[in-house]
Every structure is written in C-alpha cells, then in structure tokens.
Design a protein around this motif. Structure first.
Motif, PDB file in Angstrom:
ATOM      1  N   ILE A  27      14.618  -0.778   5.319  1.00 36.76           N
ATOM      2  CA  ILE A  27      14.533  -1.183   3.916  1.00 36.76           C
ATOM      3  C   ILE A  27      15.570  -0.443   3.071  1.00 36.76           C
ATOM      4  O   ILE A  27      16.103   0.593   3.469  1.00 36.76           O
ATOM      5  CB  ILE A  27      13.136  -0.930   3.321  1.00 36.76           C
ATOM      6  N   THR A  28      15.806  -0.997   1.893  1.00 35.71           N
ATOM      7  CA  THR A  28      16.650  -0.364   0.881  1.00 35.71           C
ATOM      8  C   THR A  28      15.911  -0.453  -0.449  1.00 35.71           C
ATOM      9  O   THR A  28      15.290  -1.476  -0.746  1.00 35.71           O
ATOM     10  CB  THR A  28      18.001  -1.089   0.760  1.00 35.71           C
ATOM     11  N   TYR A  29      15.945   0.612  -1.226  1.00 39.64           N
ATOM     12  CA  TYR A  29      15.345   0.563  -2.562  1.00 39.64           C
ATOM     13  C   TYR A  29      16.071   1.534  -3.473  1.00 39.64           C
ATOM     14  O   TYR A  29      16.841   2.386  -3.019  1.00 39.64           O
ATOM     15  CB  TYR A  29      13.846   0.876  -2.516  1.00 39.64           C
ATOM     16  N   PHE A  30      15.842   1.388  -4.765  1.00 40.57           N
ATOM     17  CA  PHE A  30      16.483   2.264  -5.737  1.00 40.57           C
ATOM     18  C   PHE A  30      15.454   3.258  -6.257  1.00 40.57           C
ATOM     19  O   PHE A  30      14.397   2.870  -6.762  1.00 40.57           O
ATOM     20  CB  PHE A  30      17.065   1.458  -6.902  1.00 40.57           C
ATOM     21  N   ASP A  31      15.758   4.538  -6.109  1.00 41.37           N
ATOM     22  CA  ASP A  31      14.894   5.602  -6.593  1.00 41.37           C
ATOM     23  C   ASP A  31      15.114   5.736  -8.100  1.00 41.37           C
ATOM     24  O   ASP A  31      16.126   6.300  -8.539  1.00 41.37           O
ATOM     25  CB  ASP A  31      15.221   6.915  -5.877  1.00 41.37           C
ATOM     26  N   ASN A  32      14.181   5.205  -8.890  1.00 44.60           N
ATOM     27  CA  ASN A  32      14.350   5.203 -10.343  1.00 44.60           C
ATOM     28  C   ASN A  32      14.129   6.565 -10.974  1.00 44.60           C
ATOM     29  O   ASN A  32      14.388   6.742 -12.166  1.00 44.60           O
ATOM     30  CB  ASN A  32      13.396   4.175 -10.964  1.00 44.60           C
ATOM     31  N   ASN A  33      13.644   7.522 -10.196  1.00 44.31           N
ATOM     32  CA  ASN A  33      13.483   8.885 -10.707  1.00 44.31           C
ATOM     33  C   ASN A  33      14.767   9.692 -10.550  1.00 44.31           C
ATOM     34  O   ASN A  33      15.165  10.433 -11.442  1.00 44.31           O
ATOM     35  CB  ASN A  33      12.324   9.585  -9.990  1.00 44.31           C
ATOM     36  N   GLU A  34      15.429   9.537  -9.406  1.00 44.67           N
ATOM     37  CA  GLU A  34      16.654  10.288  -9.134  1.00 44.67           C
ATOM     38  C   GLU A  34      17.911   9.437  -9.298  1.00 44.67           C
ATOM     39  O   GLU A  34      19.017   9.911  -9.067  1.00 44.67           O
ATOM     40  CB  GLU A  34      16.594  10.889  -7.737  1.00 44.67           C
ATOM     41  N   TYR A  35      17.735   8.175  -9.666  1.00 46.88           N
ATOM     42  CA  TYR A  35      18.859   7.253  -9.892  1.00 46.88           C
ATOM     43  C   TYR A  35      19.814   7.210  -8.703  1.00 46.88           C
ATOM     44  O   TYR A  35      21.024   7.426  -8.832  1.00 46.88           O
ATOM     45  CB  TYR A  35      19.601   7.623 -11.183  1.00 46.88           C
ATOM     46  N   LYS A  36      19.274   6.876  -7.548  1.00 49.00           N
ATOM     47  CA  LYS A  36      20.111   6.720  -6.364  1.00 49.00           C
ATOM     48  C   LYS A  36      19.466   5.719  -5.412  1.00 49.00           C
ATOM     49  O   LYS A  36      18.243   5.571  -5.378  1.00 49.00           O
ATOM     50  CB  LYS A  36      20.312   8.057  -5.655  1.00 49.00           C
ATOM     51  N   GLN A  37      20.314   5.007  -4.688  1.00 49.16           N
ATOM     52  CA  GLN A  37      19.825   4.054  -3.706  1.00 49.16           C
ATOM     53  C   GLN A  37      19.458   4.797  -2.426  1.00 49.16           C
ATOM     54  O   GLN A  37      20.167   5.694  -1.991  1.00 49.16           O
ATOM     55  CB  GLN A  37      20.896   3.000  -3.421  1.00 49.16           C
ATOM     56  N   ARG A  38      18.344   4.407  -1.838  1.00 49.23           N
ATOM     57  CA  ARG A  38      17.890   5.035  -0.601  1.00 49.23           C
ATOM     58  C   ARG A  38      17.666   3.960   0.463  1.00 49.23           C
ATOM     59  O   ARG A  38      17.314   2.822   0.146  1.00 49.23           O
ATOM     60  CB  ARG A  38      16.588   5.805  -0.807  1.00 49.23           C
ATOM     61  N   THR A  39      17.846   4.349   1.702  1.00 49.66           N
ATOM     62  CA  THR A  39      17.540   3.467   2.828  1.00 49.66           C
ATOM     63  C   THR A  39      16.621   4.212   3.783  1.00 49.66           C
ATOM     64  O   THR A  39      16.544   5.445   3.766  1.00 49.66           O
ATOM     65  CB  THR A  39      18.813   3.036   3.575  1.00 49.66           C
ATOM     66  N   GLY A  40      15.916   3.479   4.599  1.00 42.32           N
ATOM     67  CA  GLY A  40      15.028   4.100   5.567  1.00 42.32           C
ATOM     68  C   GLY A  40      14.235   3.036   6.298  1.00 42.32           C
ATOM     69  O   GLY A  40      14.607   1.859   6.319  1.00 42.32           O
ATOM     70  N   TYR A  41      13.147   3.468   6.888  1.00 43.37           N
ATOM     71  CA  TYR A  41      12.278   2.562   7.639  1.00 43.37           C
ATOM     72  C   TYR A  41      10.839   2.719   7.141  1.00 43.37           C
ATOM     73  O   TYR A  41      10.439   3.797   6.705  1.00 43.37           O
ATOM     74  CB  TYR A  41      12.352   2.866   9.135  1.00 43.37           C
ATOM     75  N   ILE A  42      10.084   1.638   7.236  1.00 40.91           N
ATOM     76  CA  ILE A  42       8.704   1.657   6.772  1.00 40.91           C
ATOM     77  C   ILE A  42       7.881   0.772   7.688  1.00 40.91           C
ATOM     78  O   ILE A  42       8.409  -0.156   8.324  1.00 40.91           O
ATOM     79  CB  ILE A  42       8.633   1.182   5.304  1.00 40.91           C
ATOM     80  N   VAL A  57       0.866  -1.188   0.000  1.00 39.37           N
ATOM     81  CA  VAL A  57       0.000   0.000   0.000  1.00 39.37           C
ATOM     82  C   VAL A  57       0.899   1.233   0.000  1.00 39.37           C
ATOM     83  O   VAL A  57       2.040   1.169   0.465  1.00 39.37           O
ATOM     84  CB  VAL A  57      -0.938   0.042   1.229  1.00 39.37           C
ATOM     85  N   PRO A  58       0.439   2.368  -0.527  1.00 43.21           N
ATOM     86  CA  PRO A  58       1.263   3.582  -0.477  1.00 43.21           C
ATOM     87  C   PRO A  58       1.724   3.852   0.953  1.00 43.21           C
ATOM     88  O   PRO A  58       0.927   3.816   1.892  1.00 43.21           O
ATOM     89  CB  PRO A  58       0.299   4.672  -0.976  1.00 43.21           C
ATOM     90  N   SER A  59       3.029   4.109   1.118  1.00 42.72           N
ATOM     91  CA  SER A  59       3.615   4.152   2.457  1.00 42.72           C
ATOM     92  C   SER A  59       4.639   5.263   2.599  1.00 42.72           C
ATOM     93  O   SER A  59       5.426   5.523   1.688  1.00 42.72           O
ATOM     94  CB  SER A  59       4.305   2.813   2.769  1.00 42.72           C
ATOM     95  N   ALA A  60       4.627   5.889   3.762  1.00 43.04           N
ATOM     96  CA  ALA A  60       5.643   6.888   4.089  1.00 43.04           C
ATOM     97  C   ALA A  60       6.967   6.195   4.372  1.00 43.04           C
ATOM     98  O   ALA A  60       7.009   5.074   4.876  1.00 43.04           O
ATOM     99  CB  ALA A  60       5.208   7.704   5.300  1.00 43.04           C
ATOM    100  N   LEU A  61       8.050   6.858   4.037  1.00 41.35           N
ATOM    101  CA  LEU A  61       9.396   6.357   4.326  1.00 41.35           C
ATOM    102  C   LEU A  61       9.996   7.213   5.423  1.00 41.35           C
ATOM    103  O   LEU A  61       9.997   8.446   5.333  1.00 41.35           O
ATOM    104  CB  LEU A  61      10.273   6.412   3.073  1.00 41.35           C
ATOM    105  N   TYR A  62      10.499   6.566   6.470  1.00 40.37           N
ATOM    106  CA  TYR A  62      11.061   7.274   7.614  1.00 40.37           C
ATOM    107  C   TYR A  62      12.581   7.198   7.597  1.00 40.37           C
ATOM    108  O   TYR A  62      13.154   6.176   7.237  1.00 40.37           O
ATOM    109  CB  TYR A  62      10.516   6.688   8.921  1.00 40.37           C
ATOM    110  N   ALA A 102       8.068  10.416  13.580  1.00 40.10           N
ATOM    111  CA  ALA A 102       7.994  11.845  13.266  1.00 40.10           C
ATOM    112  C   ALA A 102       9.098  12.261  12.297  1.00 40.10           C
ATOM    113  O   ALA A 102       9.075  13.363  11.755  1.00 40.10           O
ATOM    114  CB  ALA A 102       8.093  12.672  14.546  1.00 40.10           C
ATOM    115  N   ASP A 103      10.025  11.352  12.039  1.00 41.31           N
ATOM    116  CA  ASP A 103      11.193  11.660  11.211  1.00 41.31           C
ATOM    117  C   ASP A 103      11.008  11.037   9.828  1.00 41.31           C
ATOM    118  O   ASP A 103      11.650  10.056   9.474  1.00 41.31           O
ATOM    119  CB  ASP A 103      12.452  11.102  11.886  1.00 41.31           C
ATOM    120  N   PHE A 104      10.109  11.618   9.021  1.00 41.50           N
ATOM    121  CA  PHE A 104       9.794  11.016   7.730  1.00 41.50           C
ATOM    122  C   PHE A 104      10.265  11.893   6.572  1.00 41.50           C
ATOM    123  O   PHE A 104      10.440  13.101   6.709  1.00 41.50           O
ATOM    124  CB  PHE A 104       8.286  10.746   7.592  1.00 41.50           C
ATOM    125  N   TYR A 105      10.469  11.244   5.418  1.00 38.44           N
ATOM    126  CA  TYR A 105      10.840  11.957   4.198  1.00 38.44           C
ATOM    127  C   TYR A 105       9.595  12.620   3.605  1.00 38.44           C
ATOM    128  O   TYR A 105       8.464  12.302   3.971  1.00 38.44           O
ATOM    129  CB  TYR A 105      11.430  10.987   3.171  1.00 38.44           C
TER     130      TYR A 105
END
Length: 311
Positions: A147-162, A106-111, A117-120
């Motif tokens: 989690i780790t994922y690749f941002d296909n819009n900005e071409y960079k790997q991102r990490t965070g929590y979900i 489901v659509p989810s915020a990335l922290y 309270a510390d979300f992107y």
C-alpha cells in the motif's frame, strides 16, 4: 523502402513513448493542494482536493519549482495533474498512480516488508485512505497487500504492507469516507446531519459501519447541551421489556454513556427532569433519552425512552 518503413515505425514508437498519456491516480493528502505556475516559474496555490479524489497524472511532466510555505519560499518537486479537464501542478508525494483506491476498515499495523515481524511502530486507523498495489501470496492465499498512503501528521508519503483482510476497495465504503470528510469540513450541524443521511443507502463493511455509528452518536450528542433539552416535569414509571432484564441508567444519553445504575423493579417511580431534543436509534427502536431521578434508589441518569411511560 523497408528501411524507410522501419524508420517511420521507430519514430512513431519513440514519439509514443515521449508523449505518453496521463494515467489514472488519486490525491492522497487531506485537502490536497493544487497549484498553477506563475510567470516567474513559482507555484501558486489555487485550490484543495478532497482526499481520494480521482485525477489524471502526467508522470512525464515533473519539474522543480518554488512555492510559498509560511513566510518563505521552499523548493519542491511537482507533477502535472488534470482535474475535470483542467491542468494543475501538485507535489509528487501527494499523489499516487497505477494503484487501486482503498480504505482501512479496522486499526491495522503497517509492515515494512512482507515479513510480519518487520512492522513500523505506528498503525493506520479505520477510514484512512490508501492506494493498494500488488498482493503477497502466502501458502497459496492472498495475505498482504502493498500500500501507499500520505502521513498527514508528518507530511510525507509512506509505503508498506498491510493485512489484505483489513482493506476495502468497495465503492460504498469509499463513498462513505468521502462523505465523512465532508461532514468534518462542514461548520453547520444541520448540514452535517443531512450529509450523514446519505450513508443510510450504502452497504458498508462492518468496520466502516461502526465508524459511522460513532459519528452518528457524536452528532446526536452535540444537541445535548443545557440549552438543547426540552424540560419535562412529569412522574414516569420504569418498565421492564418483555424479558425481565434490568434497565440500564447511563451517565450520558446514548449507549456509550457509562452505566451508573440499574432499575430491576417493573414499576419504579422516577422523576424526569430532561429529555433530548432528538431521537436516537437503539437496535431497531428509535426514541428519546430521558434524564431521570429515583428518590428511593438515589439513582440519577439517562434512560432510553422505550423503558419509561407516563403515570
């Protein structure tokens, strides 16, 4: 003698560390690039991998090299990977090892951290491919996942929590997303529909099922152009179902079409001007959609075939 044995064991351990085996990992980028190195030491693109493809990653084999990007060469950091027994190179931020493949349901915020309270200022969407790391326990329960994922819009790997509840690691869900990517890549509509049939045998989580319901309807609507209709010139009667509920008339064939009117009488005479070439499924029923006009009511739109019948 003991010193010799100790020296041998130490040498063996060092050698094991030096020649560590490749570990399981995954391609995170859509159409993830694989390269081979030419005699000049430059990386040359050779093929692309589907996002989520399992690979072997040799984290001990990392090099800096140039690759062609547009009309110029750019420096990059590459890691050796093994795909179906063949060795390639790929950019280090395109892959991830030592985590579990998963998807967003489901659509989810990335922290940024385990603090909610510390979300992107951006979110992940249903079907996004990620890898799942450690769990974060809150009040004795698993609440978040790293989690780790690749941002296909900005071409960079991102990490965070979900939120952990918004992630699926189930094989059928992941298989479905791989099929989704193949559907998106296919050019022929018939190929897309054949691929979509493979979903019917999978048990999907609700969010992923909704995603494919939308894809199924989009593919159905692709056939609803002016050249995609069978012309039907016949008077029909709108029938109420067993319950005396009103019949919705929609702006487009399909349940996502806006409701532009309703028939409440059990025997309203209408004129059918068009019929879809393909049947659609609504609930447990499968039927055509008919474009109708009712002169008395001035209503014009689409009605599901279960609710109309020839005079």
């Amino acid at each position: 003698m003991k010193k010799s044995i100790f020296a041998f064991i130490s040498l063996f351990v060092c050698a094991s560390l030096t020649f560590a085996s490749p570990v399981k990992g995954y391609m995170l980028q859509k159409d993830g690039p694989l390269y081979v190195q030419n005699t000049d030491g430059d990386m040359v693109w050779t093929q692309a991998l589907t996002q989520g493809t399992e690979i072997q990653i040799d984290n001990d084999q990392i090099v800096s090299a140039k690759r062609l990007s547009g009309n110029k060469k750019v420096e990059g950091t590459f890691v050796k990977v093994i795909v179906k027994g063949q060795e390639f190179w790929t950019l280090t931020d395109r892959v991830k090892s030592n985590q579990t493949l998963a998807i967003i349901t489901v659509p989810s915020a990335l922290y940024r951290s385990a603090d909610l309270a510390d979300f992107y200022d951006y979110a992940l969407t249903t079907g996004d491919v990620i890898t799942k790391g450690e769990n974060v326990i809150v009040n004795g329960k698993i609440a978040l996942s790293q989690i780790t994922y690749f941002d296909n819009n900005e071409y960079k790997q991102r990490t965070g929590y979900i939120l952990n509840q918004n992630i699926s690691i189930y094989k059928d869900d992941i298989t479905a997303i791989v099929i989704r990517d193949k559907i998106n890549q296919a050019k022929d509509e018939k190929v897309k529909k054949e691929l979509l049939k493979n979903i019917n045998s999978l048990r999907l989580s609700p969010g992923v099922q909704t995603l494919f319901d939308s894809i199924r309807e989009e593919l159905s609507n692709d056939d609803l152009s002016e050249t995609g209709f069978d012309s039907v010139e016949a008077y029909m009667v709108v029938l109420n179902p067993e319950t005396n509920s009103k019949i919705n008339v929609r702006s487009l064939p399909g349940i996502k079409g806006d409701v532009v009117g309703q028939f409440s009488d059990a025997a309203t005479t209408v004129y059918v001007t068009n019929k879809t070439k393909l049947k659609s499924k609504v609930g447990d029923s499968e039927n055509f959609w008919y474009e109708v006009e009712a002169e008395e009511d001035g209503i014009k739109g689409w009605v599901f075939g279960d609710y109309i019948s020839s005079l």
